[in-house]
Motif scaffolding. Structure first.
Motif, PDB file in Angstrom:
ATOM      1  N   THR A 122       0.718  -1.199   0.025  1.00 57.31           N
ATOM      2  CA  THR A 122      -0.050  -0.123  -0.069  1.00 57.31           C
ATOM      3  C   THR A 122       0.920   1.202   0.014  1.00 57.31           C
ATOM      4  O   THR A 122       0.277   2.386  -0.224  1.00 57.31           O
ATOM      5  CB  THR A 122      -0.948  -0.054   1.404  1.00 57.31           C
ATOM      6  N   GLU A 123       2.026   1.176   0.113  1.00 58.34           N
ATOM      7  CA  GLU A 123       3.011   2.180  -0.178  1.00 58.34           C
ATOM      8  C   GLU A 123       3.739   2.679  -1.184  1.00 58.34           C
ATOM      9  O   GLU A 123       4.227   3.516  -1.469  1.00 58.34           O
ATOM     10  CB  GLU A 123       4.320   1.973   1.296  1.00 58.34           C
ATOM     11  N   GLY A 124       3.233   1.708  -2.162  1.00 54.79           N
ATOM     12  CA  GLY A 124       3.861   1.843  -3.592  1.00 54.79           C
ATOM     13  C   GLY A 124       3.117   2.914  -4.308  1.00 54.79           C
ATOM     14  O   GLY A 124       2.117   3.578  -3.758  1.00 54.79           O
TER      15      GLY A 124
END
Length: 199
Positions: A122-124
């Motif tokens: 989800t941080e990409g």
């Protein structure tokens, strides 16, 4: 009646093999209660005695007739999900039980594998591969509508589809580029059908 139960157990056993053990208990013969067993996941066999649940039914005609999806365990520790259905005679006495014991081992493994497969970072970076831009919003609104009606998008009735199109129009989603194509694909119908629902 017991012979008919054996036929039902045979059919269920073939349908649910190899994941589900199907057992017919003769509660009139508790010391050798197992009358039929298919896909013996527990290692039990015909002629084995009644379980504690069977004995409880023998002792109490008011015992719950259907116990569905309760947690259970095989002798070797494997987790199981069980359903037990008591069968009464005309006088209300328990005479038999039909039991299903589902081995959860494989399903838990599949669940873990699917969770791993579906995990996302989800941080990409965020991007969309949807050229229509708002198609995700349309599909999400359709899914939510179907969920409120306890069904799936493709199983919506004609009157429900008309109500859905009215809701999509009110939300401004019919103005999204290629909205009708997106709706048609998600409902599994033709674009002509969608235009007719939108009238």
């Amino acid at each position: 009646m017991l012979d008919q139960l054996r036929q039902i157990a045979d059919g269920l056993g073939q349908t649910l093999a190899p994941f589900c053990e199907v057992v017919v208990h003769d509660l009139l013969e508790p010391d050798q209660a197992i009358l039929a067993i298919h896909n013996s996941l527990s290692g039990r066999q015909v002629g084995d005695p009644a379980t504690e649940l069977g004995m409880a039914r023998i002792a109490d005609p008011d015992f719950t007739q259907v116990l569905a999806n309760y947690a259970n365990q095989f002798a070797d520790g494997r987790q199981a999900k069980s359903t037990s259905i008591g069968i009464k005679d005309a006088s209300g006495r328990y005479i038999a039980a039909l039991c299903l014991n589902l081995d959860l081992t494989l399903f838990r493994g599949l669940q873990s594998a699917m969770n791993q497969f579906m995990r996302m970072d989800t941080e990409g970076p965020r991007e969309s591969l949807d050229p229509a831009g708002g198609a995700d919003a349309i599909r999400a609104r359709i899914d939510a509508f179907a969920g409120r009606h306890a069904t799936t998008p493709r199983a919506l009735r004609t009157d429900e589809r008309r109500a859905l199109l009215s809701e999509l129009r009110a939300a401004g989603l019919l103005d999204v580029r290629r909205a009708m194509e997106t709706i048609a694909a998600h409902l599994g119908v033709s674009r002509a059908s969608v235009y007719s629902y939108a009238r």
